[in-house]
Design an enzyme around this catalytic site. Structure first.
Site, PDB file in Angstrom:
ATOM      1  N   GLU A 249       7.708  -7.145   0.767  1.00  0.00           N
ATOM      2  CA  GLU A 249       7.845  -5.691   0.343  1.00  0.00           C
ATOM      3  C   GLU A 249       7.093  -5.162  -0.933  1.00  0.00           C
ATOM      4  O   GLU A 249       6.668  -4.241  -1.145  1.00  0.00           O
ATOM      5  CB  GLU A 249       9.311  -5.104   0.275  1.00  0.00           C
ATOM      6  CG  GLU A 249       9.892  -5.019   1.602  1.00  0.00           C
ATOM      7  CD  GLU A 249      11.044  -3.944   1.428  1.00  0.00           C
ATOM      8  OE1 GLU A 249      11.622  -4.044   0.423  1.00  0.00           O
ATOM      9  OE2 GLU A 249      11.290  -3.024   2.393  1.00  0.00           O
ATOM     10  N   HIS A 270       7.955 -30.828  11.607  1.00  0.00           N
ATOM     11  CA  HIS A 270       8.043 -31.134  13.108  1.00  0.00           C
ATOM     12  C   HIS A 270       7.660 -29.779  13.663  1.00  0.00           C
ATOM     13  O   HIS A 270       7.972 -29.727  15.010  1.00  0.00           O
ATOM     14  CB  HIS A 270       9.474 -31.725  13.745  1.00  0.00           C
ATOM     15  CG  HIS A 270       9.756 -33.194  12.923  1.00  0.00           C
ATOM     16  ND1 HIS A 270       9.497 -34.142  13.468  1.00  0.00           N
ATOM     17  CD2 HIS A 270      10.239 -33.293  11.733  1.00  0.00           C
ATOM     18  CE1 HIS A 270       9.785 -35.128  12.697  1.00  0.00           C
ATOM     19  NE2 HIS A 270      10.114 -34.864  11.738  1.00  0.00           N
ATOM     20  N   LYS A 385      11.504   5.392   9.777  1.00  0.00           N
ATOM     21  CA  LYS A 385      12.663   6.008   9.718  1.00  0.00           C
ATOM     22  C   LYS A 385      12.540   7.469  10.128  1.00  0.00           C
ATOM     23  O   LYS A 385      13.626   7.941  10.836  1.00  0.00           O
ATOM     24  CB  LYS A 385      13.315   6.191   8.099  1.00  0.00           C
ATOM     25  CG  LYS A 385      13.439   4.857   7.704  1.00  0.00           C
ATOM     26  CD  LYS A 385      13.987   4.946   6.087  1.00  0.00           C
ATOM     27  CE  LYS A 385      14.119   3.465   5.476  1.00  0.00           C
ATOM     28  NZ  LYS A 385      14.487   3.678   4.108  1.00  0.00           N
TER      29      LYS A 385
END
Lengths: 392, 392
Positions: A249, A270, A385
């Site tokens: 951010e 791995h 939003k």
């Protein structure tokens, strides 16, 4: 703690620029997180006059990632109460976690005081657990004058404020992290002390490695747009999520980015190591390890028939194995000429955890300053939003 | 399940090449995972003549990530026994997990049969839980003729083999995943059926979206070297780790890569979205969501004073909220012209889980084929192992 850089880079001008910018943020008081080691001390004697078995944090992003990181790092070593995180508005997850709650102390945490996920979950919690005006087991952490604070005042709830100039992702050392961790039984003064000590050493120019790293990252972000944090302990899993938010951010804007990627060693040797060894490069890599795990767990000196090839670690500790894996991976990647650095915690103490947090926060500020972006805002998340609101 | 591509791309030649390569791997029998839906059916009636409270998997990487992904996705919906994963040679983690073990059924899983982390933890388990020759609660899953198989034969342990031509990261539908999940109480036939159905539809050319996506990813890997999987459910957390291994180890070699990055929505909208919205781009993004969570958890119709701004979701379900967040984020990112695709599970059924796994495996094979790399090996991880051995 120790900080080792395994790459050569000289750019005193950039280092000075970073130092001056960070210094100015600190001394002007413009950016608040630098001062939390002092301002949060007042929480040291907080006690809650209610009986509870577990802490329940209702919060998301900057309101939960920091306390989760510290809780996961400490829960095995320090005797704490359990912390349950109600973050995601995912019905399966919420349903499962509600069933774990017995006698809760709730913290509703939202800087803006109107985070849609948080308030929605809070409403469900109110109904499910019959919370009412004046509920003693319900506390609120938010900005002063936020909608949530106004609500809490009307409901006669205890309120803790986040300093206005402390952003969500930089807020773990504020009430956001310190209050719930104190309630869980963590000695928060030690965390704050560790953070303070690092900050002071940095501003006394005793932590030059940070500036060199910041200068290198910022001046080479087009060549190395990715930073991989390879943390060698399972309990650093939530810490890497915190780091991803902090870098992601803060350092992804204006068409620039340093993309954070978190991995856990030795598990992800791995999984992700192959790509590092033989892929496209273009990444810096940071190793984070704990020198002394303080648990003397040995690989028994057992010779299993046909498995003699594994006996070279017999009688050694698991700590030795995991840390030598870290070393080996580092050496293998150094041979591929990655810019690598290493952060070594001597032990997993609360002071070291505080230091690690302050180190990463100042590093982020220094890189953001050199990238000439606003490290502390997040304008890009607003559009989603608005779209969301229009869907209802 | 539904698969939507939100980008335009026409390259029939590349699609044909990918199909032919994958088809050839399948029909020649050269690569084994395609055939696991049939070959693993034999495990459907397996029962273990021992009494146990929990499954304990001793394994790392390809030996644990797949079963962990399925276990996390299913544990809330299906009544299963707990599975504990002993993966990392981290003394804190091992110590904490040992304390959770009451009456265990152990599976030691290693394809090579000599994975140093796994065998070291196994030795500790032998000592701590007094395991001996012929222990009924100890089973072994490994390649035939591996050191671990030879050991298990000498110890009179029950052994399940992994087909030689099934690599670790492609092995979840083999004994590696199916045996422990069956022991935990999962109906593995449904998983295998879902995988088989997708595979068959793909080879009947009814799943063209996969080839188009593979062609786009492979032909544009220099422009888009990163794929972000944004999965909207907390229980998809282990699945994204499985995906990271699958892409990372398969598609990072010969100086080429498609770097996998996994994120969980809506949590990581508060963490990683800013960087996607305003950073450097150069990523493809895949959304994964569950249409119907099958838990009718509602946001109560409560009007909290001063929090009226959040009331637009009142009376809606959490499922609606999280899925509309996914939609909103997708739309916000589409406006930034990312190549986006979406995978929609109608419900979280075992068949859909099988399909999702087969989809990702074939996708990986198709991309790897077009990149002209060996999708199935991992030569880059060997050097670190050699360095490690020399440190003892």
């Amino acid at each position: 703690m120790k900080y080792e850089l395994y790459f050569e880079y000289e750019n005193k001008k950039a280092e000075k620029e970073a130092y001056d910018k960070v210094s100015n943020e600190y001394e002007s008081g413009e950016i608040g997180y630098y001062h939390l080691p002092e301002t949060s001390k007042k929480f040291k004697n907080i006690e809650f006059n209610t009986d509870y078995n577990e802490i329940v944090i209702i919060g998301i992003g900057g309101s939960s990632l920091g306390s989760k990181a510290i809780f996961e790092m400490t829960k095995n070593k320090y005797k704490t109460k359990k912390i349950i995180f109600l973050e995601n508005p995912d019905p399966i997850d919420l349903y499962a976690k509600f069933k774990q709650i017995t006698k809760p102390l709730f913290f509703v945490i939202s800087k803006s005081g109107k985070t849609i996920e948080t308030i929605s979950i809070f409403k469900k919690v109110i109904k499910h657990f019959n919370l009412t005006k004046g509920s003693k087991n319900l506390k609120v952490i938010t900005d002063s004058n936020s909608p949530l604070e106004k609500f809490a005042t009307e409901w006669n709830l205890e309120i803790f404020n986040i300093p206005k100039n402390v952003g969500g992702r930089f807020s773990v050392l504020s009430a956001v992290g310190m209050i719930p961790l104190k309630a869980a039984g963590i000695d928060i003064l030690q965390i704050l002390e560790g953070a303070k000590n690092f900050r002071d050493r940095f501003f006394e120019k005793k932590e030059e490695h940070l500036l060199k790293k910041a200068a290198f990252y910022a001046r080479n972000y087009k060549i190395y747009p990715i930073n991989v944090l390879f943390a060698y302990a399972t309990i650093l899993n939530a810490f890497k999520e915190w780091y991803v938010q902090l870098f992601g951010e803060s350092l992804g804007k204006n068409g620039k980015e340093i993309m954070p990627v978190g991995h856990i060693g030795s598990i992800d040797q791995h999984s992700f190591l192959q790509l590092l060894m033989e892929g496209m490069g273009h990444k810096t890599i940071t190793f984070l390890k704990i020198d002394n795990f303080e648990i003397n767990l040995k690989i028994p000196n057992i010779n299993l028939p046909h498995l003699e090839v594994t006996d070279f670690v017999n009688g050694r500790t698991f700590e030795e194995l995991i840390n030598k894996e870290c070393e080996s991976t580092k050496e293998a990647l150094l041979a591929k000429e990655y810019p690598i650095d290493e952060i070594i915690m001597d032990k997993l103490t609360l002071e070291n955890i505080g230091e690690l947090i302050m180190y990463y926060e100042i590093l982020t500020s220094a890189i953001g300053g050199l990238l000439e972006i606003n490290t502390y805002n997040q304008p890009g998340v607003e559009i989603g939003k608005t779209i969301l609101r229009n869907k209802f």
